[in-house]
Write a protein that holds these residues in place. Sequence first.
Motif, PDB file in Angstrom:
ATOM      1  N   ARG A  37       0.822  -1.212   0.000  1.00  0.00           N
ATOM      2  CA  ARG A  37       0.000   0.000   0.000  1.00  0.00           C
ATOM      3  C   ARG A  37       0.854   1.260   0.000  1.00  0.00           C
ATOM      4  O   ARG A  37       0.408   2.314  -0.462  1.00  0.00           O
ATOM      5  CB  ARG A  37      -0.930   0.025   1.221  1.00  0.00           C
ATOM      6  CG  ARG A  37      -2.052  -0.980   1.218  1.00  0.00           C
ATOM      7  CD  ARG A  37      -2.955  -0.766   2.414  1.00  0.00           C
ATOM      8  NE  ARG A  37      -3.646   0.509   2.331  1.00  0.00           N
ATOM      9  CZ  ARG A  37      -3.851   1.334   3.360  1.00  0.00           C
ATOM     10  NH1 ARG A  37      -3.386   1.035   4.557  1.00  0.00           N
ATOM     11  NH2 ARG A  37      -4.492   2.459   3.186  1.00  0.00           N
ATOM     12  N   ALA A  38       2.066   1.159   0.545  1.00  0.00           N
ATOM     13  CA  ALA A  38       2.917   2.340   0.705  1.00  0.00           C
ATOM     14  C   ALA A  38       3.388   2.919  -0.617  1.00  0.00           C
ATOM     15  O   ALA A  38       3.770   4.093  -0.679  1.00  0.00           O
ATOM     16  CB  ALA A  38       4.120   1.994   1.585  1.00  0.00           C
ATOM     17  N   VAL A  39       3.374   2.116  -1.665  1.00  0.00           N
ATOM     18  CA  VAL A  39       3.758   2.588  -3.000  1.00  0.00           C
ATOM     19  C   VAL A  39       2.479   2.669  -3.823  1.00  0.00           C
ATOM     20  O   VAL A  39       1.958   1.675  -4.313  1.00  0.00           O
ATOM     21  CB  VAL A  39       4.779   1.649  -3.657  1.00  0.00           C
ATOM     22  CG1 VAL A  39       5.196   2.201  -5.014  1.00  0.00           C
ATOM     23  CG2 VAL A  39       6.004   1.482  -2.750  1.00  0.00           C
ATOM     24  N   THR A  40       1.945   3.885  -3.953  1.00  0.00           N
ATOM     25  CA  THR A  40       0.615   4.082  -4.530  1.00  0.00           C
ATOM     26  C   THR A  40       0.717   4.518  -6.000  1.00  0.00           C
ATOM     27  O   THR A  40       1.781   4.939  -6.465  1.00  0.00           O
ATOM     28  CB  THR A  40      -0.165   5.154  -3.757  1.00  0.00           C
ATOM     29  OG1 THR A  40       0.216   6.465  -4.236  1.00  0.00           O
ATOM     30  CG2 THR A  40       0.091   5.078  -2.254  1.00  0.00           C
ATOM     31  N   PRO A  41      -0.392   4.475  -6.734  1.00  0.00           N
ATOM     32  CA  PRO A  41      -0.383   4.997  -8.104  1.00  0.00           C
ATOM     33  C   PRO A  41      -0.051   6.484  -8.181  1.00  0.00           C
ATOM     34  O   PRO A  41       0.320   6.992  -9.246  1.00  0.00           O
ATOM     35  CB  PRO A  41      -1.820   4.727  -8.589  1.00  0.00           C
ATOM     36  CG  PRO A  41      -2.316   3.611  -7.727  1.00  0.00           C
ATOM     37  CD  PRO A  41      -1.678   3.823  -6.398  1.00  0.00           C
ATOM     38  N   HIS A  42      -0.177   7.190  -7.061  1.00  0.00           N
ATOM     39  CA  HIS A  42       0.129   8.624  -7.019  1.00  0.00           C
ATOM     40  C   HIS A  42       1.490   8.899  -6.379  1.00  0.00           C
ATOM     41  O   HIS A  42       1.809  10.049  -6.085  1.00  0.00           O
ATOM     42  CB  HIS A  42      -0.979   9.362  -6.257  1.00  0.00           C
ATOM     43  CG  HIS A  42      -2.311   9.287  -6.923  1.00  0.00           C
ATOM     44  ND1 HIS A  42      -2.657  10.072  -8.001  1.00  0.00           N
ATOM     45  CD2 HIS A  42      -3.376   8.483  -6.680  1.00  0.00           C
ATOM     46  CE1 HIS A  42      -3.890   9.784  -8.384  1.00  0.00           C
ATOM     47  NE2 HIS A  42      -4.345   8.830  -7.608  1.00  0.00           N
ATOM     48  N   GLY A  43       2.276   7.859  -6.184  1.00  0.00           N
ATOM     49  CA  GLY A  43       3.591   8.021  -5.599  1.00  0.00           C
ATOM     50  C   GLY A  43       3.695   7.364  -4.240  1.00  0.00           C
ATOM     51  O   GLY A  43       2.691   6.988  -3.626  1.00  0.00           O
ATOM     52  N   PRO A  44       4.910   7.226  -3.720  1.00  0.00           N
ATOM     53  CA  PRO A  44       5.099   6.571  -2.437  1.00  0.00           C
ATOM     54  C   PRO A  44       4.797   7.490  -1.257  1.00  0.00           C
ATOM     55  O   PRO A  44       4.896   8.718  -1.365  1.00  0.00           O
ATOM     56  CB  PRO A  44       6.584   6.195  -2.450  1.00  0.00           C
ATOM     57  CG  PRO A  44       7.208   7.256  -3.303  1.00  0.00           C
ATOM     58  CD  PRO A  44       6.181   7.581  -4.365  1.00  0.00           C
ATOM     59  N   VAL A  45       4.443   6.876  -0.143  1.00  0.00           N
ATOM     60  CA  VAL A  45       4.375   7.606   1.117  1.00  0.00           C
ATOM     61  C   VAL A  45       5.798   7.816   1.628  1.00  0.00           C
ATOM     62  O   VAL A  45       6.766   7.323   1.045  1.00  0.00           O
ATOM     63  CB  VAL A  45       3.523   6.854   2.152  1.00  0.00           C
ATOM     64  CG1 VAL A  45       2.106   6.639   1.635  1.00  0.00           C
ATOM     65  CG2 VAL A  45       4.161   5.519   2.546  1.00  0.00           C
ATOM     66  N   ALA A  46       5.931   8.551   2.733  1.00  0.00           N
ATOM     67  CA  ALA A  46       7.268   8.825   3.274  1.00  0.00           C
ATOM     68  C   ALA A  46       7.883   7.587   3.909  1.00  0.00           C
ATOM     69  O   ALA A  46       9.070   7.295   3.712  1.00  0.00           O
ATOM     70  CB  ALA A  46       7.195   9.951   4.298  1.00  0.00           C
ATOM     71  N   ALA A  47       7.081   6.868   4.698  1.00  0.00           N
ATOM     72  CA  ALA A  47       7.625   5.752   5.477  1.00  0.00           C
ATOM     73  C   ALA A  47       6.495   4.823   5.883  1.00  0.00           C
ATOM     74  O   ALA A  47       5.313   5.190   5.839  1.00  0.00           O
ATOM     75  CB  ALA A  47       8.340   6.271   6.728  1.00  0.00           C
ATOM     76  N   VAL A  48       6.864   3.614   6.288  1.00  0.00           N
ATOM     77  CA  VAL A  48       5.965   2.773   7.058  1.00  0.00           C
ATOM     78  C   VAL A  48       6.461   2.797   8.496  1.00  0.00           C
ATOM     79  O   VAL A  48       7.665   2.872   8.748  1.00  0.00           O
ATOM     80  CB  VAL A  48       5.898   1.327   6.528  1.00  0.00           C
ATOM     81  CG1 VAL A  48       5.310   1.296   5.119  1.00  0.00           C
ATOM     82  CG2 VAL A  48       7.255   0.642   6.562  1.00  0.00           C
ATOM     83  N   CYS A  49       5.522   2.758   9.438  1.00  0.00           N
ATOM     84  CA  CYS A  49       5.869   2.767  10.861  1.00  0.00           C
ATOM     85  C   CYS A  49       5.285   1.504  11.478  1.00  0.00           C
ATOM     86  O   CYS A  49       4.063   1.324  11.495  1.00  0.00           O
ATOM     87  CB  CYS A  49       5.337   4.025  11.536  1.00  0.00           C
ATOM     88  SG  CYS A  49       5.900   4.215  13.251  1.00  0.00           S
ATOM     89  N   ILE A  50       6.156   0.632  11.995  1.00  0.00           N
ATOM     90  CA  ILE A  50       5.780  -0.718  12.370  1.00  0.00           C
ATOM     91  C   ILE A  50       6.501  -1.143  13.650  1.00  0.00           C
ATOM     92  O   ILE A  50       7.422  -0.467  14.113  1.00  0.00           O
ATOM     93  CB  ILE A  50       6.143  -1.700  11.233  1.00  0.00           C
ATOM     94  CG1 ILE A  50       7.619  -1.556  10.862  1.00  0.00           C
ATOM     95  CG2 ILE A  50       5.251  -1.451  10.004  1.00  0.00           C
ATOM     96  CD1 ILE A  50       8.114  -2.493   9.797  1.00  0.00           C
ATOM     97  N   TRP A  51       6.085  -2.268  14.197  1.00  0.00           N
ATOM     98  CA  TRP A  51       6.752  -2.830  15.365  1.00  0.00           C
ATOM     99  C   TRP A  51       8.182  -3.247  15.007  1.00  0.00           C
ATOM    100  O   TRP A  51       8.452  -3.658  13.879  1.00  0.00           O
ATOM    101  CB  TRP A  51       5.999  -4.044  15.878  1.00  0.00           C
ATOM    102  CG  TRP A  51       4.672  -3.773  16.494  1.00  0.00           C
ATOM    103  CD1 TRP A  51       3.448  -4.065  15.960  1.00  0.00           C
ATOM    104  CD2 TRP A  51       4.411  -3.193  17.770  1.00  0.00           C
ATOM    105  NE1 TRP A  51       2.441  -3.689  16.817  1.00  0.00           N
ATOM    106  CE2 TRP A  51       3.009  -3.154  17.942  1.00  0.00           C
ATOM    107  CE3 TRP A  51       5.224  -2.689  18.792  1.00  0.00           C
ATOM    108  CZ2 TRP A  51       2.401  -2.639  19.082  1.00  0.00           C
ATOM    109  CZ3 TRP A  51       4.617  -2.170  19.934  1.00  0.00           C
ATOM    110  CH2 TRP A  51       3.227  -2.153  20.079  1.00  0.00           C
ATOM    111  N   PRO A  52       9.096  -3.210  15.976  1.00  0.00           N
ATOM    112  CA  PRO A  52      10.482  -3.591  15.686  1.00  0.00           C
ATOM    113  C   PRO A  52      10.640  -4.990  15.102  1.00  0.00           C
ATOM    114  O   PRO A  52      11.549  -5.223  14.290  1.00  0.00           O
ATOM    115  CB  PRO A  52      11.165  -3.478  17.060  1.00  0.00           C
ATOM    116  CG  PRO A  52      10.375  -2.451  17.796  1.00  0.00           C
ATOM    117  CD  PRO A  52       8.955  -2.665  17.342  1.00  0.00           C
TER     118      PRO A  52
END
Length: 258
Positions: A37-52
């Motif tokens: 999902r982080a790489v969208t048709p309108h460009g990438p988001v800045a980051a994913v934020c997840i558990w270590p």
Amino acid sequence: MTEATAAAIAARALPLVDLTNLEDDCKPTDIEKLCRRAVTPHGPVAAVCIWPRFVGQAATQLRGSGVRVATVVNFPAGGIETLAVVEEARAAVAEGADEIDLVMPWQAFLDGRRGFAETQITRVRAACPDATLKVILETGELGDALLVHAAANMAIAGGADFIKTSTGKVKVNATLEAAEIMLTVIEEIRREGGREVGFKPAGGIRTVDDAGAYLAIADRLLGANWVSAAHFRFGASGLLDALLAALDGKEAATGEGY
């Protein structure tokens, strides 16, 4: 809000999103979906934020995408002893984390142990010198405006690259009032010739209107050219769907989640 206005806000906001999954029951399959999902048709988001525990998986999947990997330490309660937090942060960077979102020991701060809180920030900073350090103030628990102001200054003095409102795990998370205070601190430091520091509201930001309100405060206090992924992030899980809908000229349901 007109469709054109919503699309313009969405276009600004999408590359600022730290797309988040910090659910207790998160599984590797959820991280795989999040990274897609982080790489969208309108460009990438800045980051994913997840558990270590998922950092290595995300770093592998996102390699070459331009999306950074952020993780959380001392999360969510902010009560872990400093040595353990430092080791948690160091291990995450070794696994591939680009960014560390550290929960400031806010209860210690409220109890008058500000030296303990600042020391934890400075030690994590020293342990991870090449990672972007975002310090979560948990402003809804601090409550008082003067305490939020003091905590923001302390976090920046300790080496924070960003100051972040909230974990998204307490009753009161990001608010426009807290944003005003935190962005004012950033503006004061910049005006006095200090280093540039970023801002991240997190928790409860789900609509294009929500995003626009935070961007408007940043524009007013720091200028319309200040906002970029280097200085501004949205911590959210539900916001991305609303932004994509606006960019596609559709009406999105209110997103759920962090």
